[in-house]
Design an enzyme around this catalytic site. Structure first.
Site, mmCIF file in Angstrom:
data_model
loop_
_atom_site.group_PDB
_atom_site.id
_atom_site.type_symbol
_atom_site.label_atom_id
_atom_site.label_comp_id
_atom_site.label_asym_id
_atom_site.label_seq_id
_atom_site.Cartn_x
_atom_site.Cartn_y
_atom_site.Cartn_z
ATOM 1 N N ASP A 29 31.458 63.086 10.421
ATOM 2 C CA ASP A 29 30.187 62.652 9.839
ATOM 3 C C ASP A 29 29.089 62.510 10.883
ATOM 4 O O ASP A 29 27.911 62.718 10.583
ATOM 5 C CB ASP A 29 30.374 61.316 9.113
ATOM 6 C CG ASP A 29 31.030 61.497 7.752
ATOM 7 O OD1 ASP A 29 31.704 62.527 7.560
ATOM 8 O OD2 ASP A 29 30.874 60.622 6.890
ATOM 9 N N CYS A 48 39.543 59.790 10.380
ATOM 10 C CA CYS A 48 38.108 59.595 10.218
ATOM 11 C C CYS A 48 37.671 59.477 8.759
ATOM 12 O O CYS A 48 38.473 59.470 7.847
ATOM 13 C CB CYS A 48 37.349 60.671 10.981
ATOM 14 S SG CYS A 48 37.453 60.391 12.775
ATOM 15 N N LYS A 76 36.328 60.573 5.786
ATOM 16 C CA LYS A 76 36.737 61.011 4.452
ATOM 17 C C LYS A 76 38.204 61.416 4.399
ATOM 18 O O LYS A 76 38.731 61.687 3.323
ATOM 19 C CB LYS A 76 35.876 62.193 3.991
ATOM 20 C CG LYS A 76 34.392 61.924 4.024
ATOM 21 C CD LYS A 76 34.019 60.669 3.259
ATOM 22 C CE LYS A 76 32.579 60.276 3.475
ATOM 23 N NZ LYS A 76 32.250 59.880 4.850
ATOM 24 N N CYS A 112 35.308 56.436 15.975
ATOM 25 C CA CYS A 112 34.237 55.712 16.671
ATOM 26 C C CYS A 112 34.503 54.215 16.682
ATOM 27 O O CYS A 112 34.971 53.640 15.707
ATOM 28 C CB CYS A 112 32.893 56.031 16.051
ATOM 29 S SG CYS A 112 32.391 57.752 16.292
ATOM 30 N N GLU A 121 24.814 60.263 3.940
ATOM 31 C CA GLU A 121 24.685 59.017 4.689
ATOM 32 C C GLU A 121 23.305 58.953 5.325
ATOM 33 O O GLU A 121 22.741 59.967 5.732
ATOM 34 C CB GLU A 121 25.757 58.923 5.772
ATOM 35 C CG GLU A 121 27.145 58.685 5.223
ATOM 36 C CD GLU A 121 28.178 58.453 6.317
ATOM 37 O OE1 GLU A 121 27.861 58.709 7.493
ATOM 38 O OE2 GLU A 121 29.293 58.030 5.990
ATOM 39 N N SER A 139 26.086 55.196 6.668
ATOM 40 C CA SER A 139 27.173 55.268 7.631
ATOM 41 C C SER A 139 27.725 53.876 7.874
ATOM 42 O O SER A 139 27.013 52.875 7.757
ATOM 43 C CB SER A 139 26.648 55.864 8.939
ATOM 44 O OG SER A 139 27.527 55.594 10.004
#
Length: 615
Positions: free
Chosen positions: A81, A122, A124, A195, A491, A517
């Site tokens: 993303d 991550c 999705k 992240c 997002e 996000s």
């Protein structure tokens, strides 16, 4: 007792051809009778959260085979993303969730697999695999790739912890020099892993712990730490045991739908609210519950948000706290433990690894166990060395963070706020609700009233913010970005990041039928339902209209007379609920197909085939 599904393809004279093909994959006579377990991997070199997964599927496979199963690995797609952000690539992110769910269903059902280990990480990918697991309902264990280490950078002689969002904000903030922006960019994402803040990926991986479908530590153990290898190895052994319990002992309690019940979804949502997780988790939990046949709704989330306190604030809500700090404080089981002590958790529910969640808490909650093994596990620390290699370091903190008054994880008595980290707002602009991450909202703007600045795409809003057209006190409205209207429900990380970089993070509100996000903070209200493209009232807002936001009372109101709104609605009906100006946006056949079947955010943007006109 249920028969192993795989026997459809491995037993009987008429399956000679299928067995011949299985033999070509390496199976032997002795394997025809063992459970065939799908190792559902998601390795890709496009995504830092998945770049280290290449060999981990085979690591799990070896454990499965040592425990008496047959392992067969395949991969799903995975969209990053952050890389897809800010351009038309983001149109594909949410639709990829459904594509992942479908691809897992296709592979597992086509080959009659008996169980799954889902290796996700991550944004999705975990939700897509979770939807598939609920849909197929065979034994499953989730194990994620783990969080990235937080970045470290020295600016003006002082060390700062940072993450991806800091790089985005700094790049648009003219007070940073080019050299400082470059230093932040090079330091923001130092290792493999998802992240490092409480963004969507980490939020979802934490929620699998609360749902009971993953091992303790799944959400918080760093991707680089050697301790994470234990989770992968244990997942391989555990799934074989679950298989035998179901197929050989007729124990249905090990099935995903037996574990992820309504009360388990309540536990997961309570955790999400307590830790101030990403608003995207609402979308994904609603979708997973739908696949599980569980009637879990926005009203249930609203009910929980009014009684569950905010017990932890992690980046982006608190910029110097990251997942490695949550782990040091005892990880997700520490938060669940505090919820339990506050009487806010269902502890009688089964998990894949323990008879009940209560049993698991007795073993894994650092405030109620004296186990040296558990305490050592949660002392796993970042290595501080940039790497794309999993399990590459074994550093330990000297001590745990057990401070429940001022530490990273608080008790209910010392909560960051009595209201939780997420809230559902209802009103005449969001009849079916909208979501705000209250953990990231400054206390001074929990009540906010301002004039609307209306934009019919994320791109138009970004341009307005960067060119000074948005000023203090404005309510930025971005519409026609919902599941159907985008399509794909983009997002809005760039608009919120740019508001922060312009010093407007605590001076403006942002309202959208799109989503945000997990890295978003500020008064950012998303998932407005119904969306503009479906005739939602957000499509009736005009520049200058006053919008009243009241988070404590869970309301949002468009201060326009009903007769005026009725007149505007008639005008929009005549226009077909479309943006006023044609957007320079290429919408592919794949995205049009998604838009034709998807539903509102209030339903989790799940598919509803009844919308299709089929002769």
């Amino acid at each position: 007792m249920p028969a192993y599904r795989s026997r459809t393809t491995t037993h009987g004279r008429n399956m000679a051809g299928a067995r011949g093909l299985w033999r070509a994959t390496g199976m032997k006579d002795s394997d025809f009778g063992k459970p065939i377990i799908a190792v559902v991997n998601s390795f890709t070199q496009f995504v830092p959260g998945h770049v280290h997964l290449k060999d981990l599927g085979q690591m799990v496979a070896r454990e499965i085979e040592a425990a008496g199963g047959v392992a067969k690995e395949f991969n799903t797609i995975a969209v990053d993303d952050g890389i897809a952000m800010g351009h038309d690539g983001m149109l594909y992110s949410l639709p990829s969730r459904d594509l992942i769910a479908d691809s897992v269903e296709y592979m597992v059902n086509a080959h009659c697999a008996d169980a799954m280990v889902c290796i996700s990480n991550c944004d999705k990918i975990t939700p897509g695999m979770l939807m598939a697991a609920m849909r197929i309902n065979i034994p499953v264990v989730f194990v994620s790739g783990g969080p990235m280490e937080a970045g470290k950078v020295i600016l003006k002689g002082k060390e700062h912890a940072l993450d991806l969002v800091d790089a985005m904000v700094a790049a648009a903030d003219e007070s940073f020099t080019d050299e400082e922006v470059t230093a932040i960019e090079r330091s923001a994402c130092p290792t493999c892993g998802s992240c490092s803040g409480m963004f969507t990926a980490n939020s979802m991986n934490c929620l699998t712990e609360a749902l009971g479908l993953s091992l303790p530590g799944n959400g918080s153990t760093l991707a680089t730490h050697a301790d994470r290898q234990r989770l992968f190895l244990e997942a391989g052994r555990l799934v074989v045991d679950l298989c035998k319990r179901y197929y050989e002992q007729d124990d249905e309690s090990v099935l995903p739908r037996s574990i992820a019940t309504f009360e388990a979804f309540e536990n997961a949502m309570s955790l999400d609210i307590a830790m101030g997780g990403s608003t995207n988790t609402v979308l994904h939990l609603l979708a997973a519950a739908h696949e599980a046949g569980v009637n879990f709704t926005m009203s249930d989330i609203d009910h929980l948000s009014r009684k569950v306190p905010c017990l932890s604030k992690v980046a982006p809500a608190k910029s110097d706290v990251h997942m490695e700090d949550v782990h040091r404080a005892g990880g997700i089981y520490a938060i669940l433990g505090e919820l339990d002590r506050a009487g806010l958790l269902h502890t009688h529910l089964p998990t894949v690894h323990s008879r009940t969640l209560g049993d698991a808490l007795n073993q894994w909650d650092v405030k109620r166990t004296n186990s040296p093994t558990v305490q050592e596990f949660f002392r796993a620390a970042p290595g501080g060395v940039p790497t794309q290699v999993a399990f590459s370091q074994d550093r330990r903190w000297k001590e745990l963070d057990l401070d429940r008054e001022t530490g990273v994880i608080r008790s209910a008595e010392h909560a960051f706020s009595k209201d939780g980290g997420l809230a559902v707002l209802f009103g005449n602009i969001a009849r079916e609700g909208c979501i705000v991450k209250t953990a990231g909202v400054d206390d001074s703007i929990l009540k906010f009233t301002g004039p609307a600045k209306v934009y019919e795409s994320q791109d138009a809003a970004v341009t307005a913010i960067l060119t000074g057209q948005v000023t203090s006190g404005d309510v930025v409205v971005i519409r026609y970005e919902g599941p159907k209207g985008g399509p794909g429900m983009q997002e809005m990380l760039y608009p919120t990041s740019y508001l922060k970089s312009k010093g407007l993070g605590a001076a403006c509100a942002l309202l959208t039928d799109g989503r945000f996000s997990g890295g978003t903070s500020g008064l950012s209200i998303g998932h407005v339902s119904p969306e503009a493209a479906e005739g939602g009232e957000i499509g009736l807002v005009e520049n200058g209209d006053v919008i009243e936001i009241d988070i404590p009372n869970r309301t949002i109101h468009l201060a326009v007379a009903d007769d005026v709104l009725a007149q505007r609605r008639a005008e929009q009906e005549a226009k077909g609920w479309k943006p006023v100006k044609e957007r320079p946006r290429k919408v592919s056949t794949a995205l049009r197909a998604y838009a034709a079947m998807t539903t509102s955010a209030a339903r989790g943007a799940v598919r509803d085939l009844s919308q299709l006109k089929i002769d």
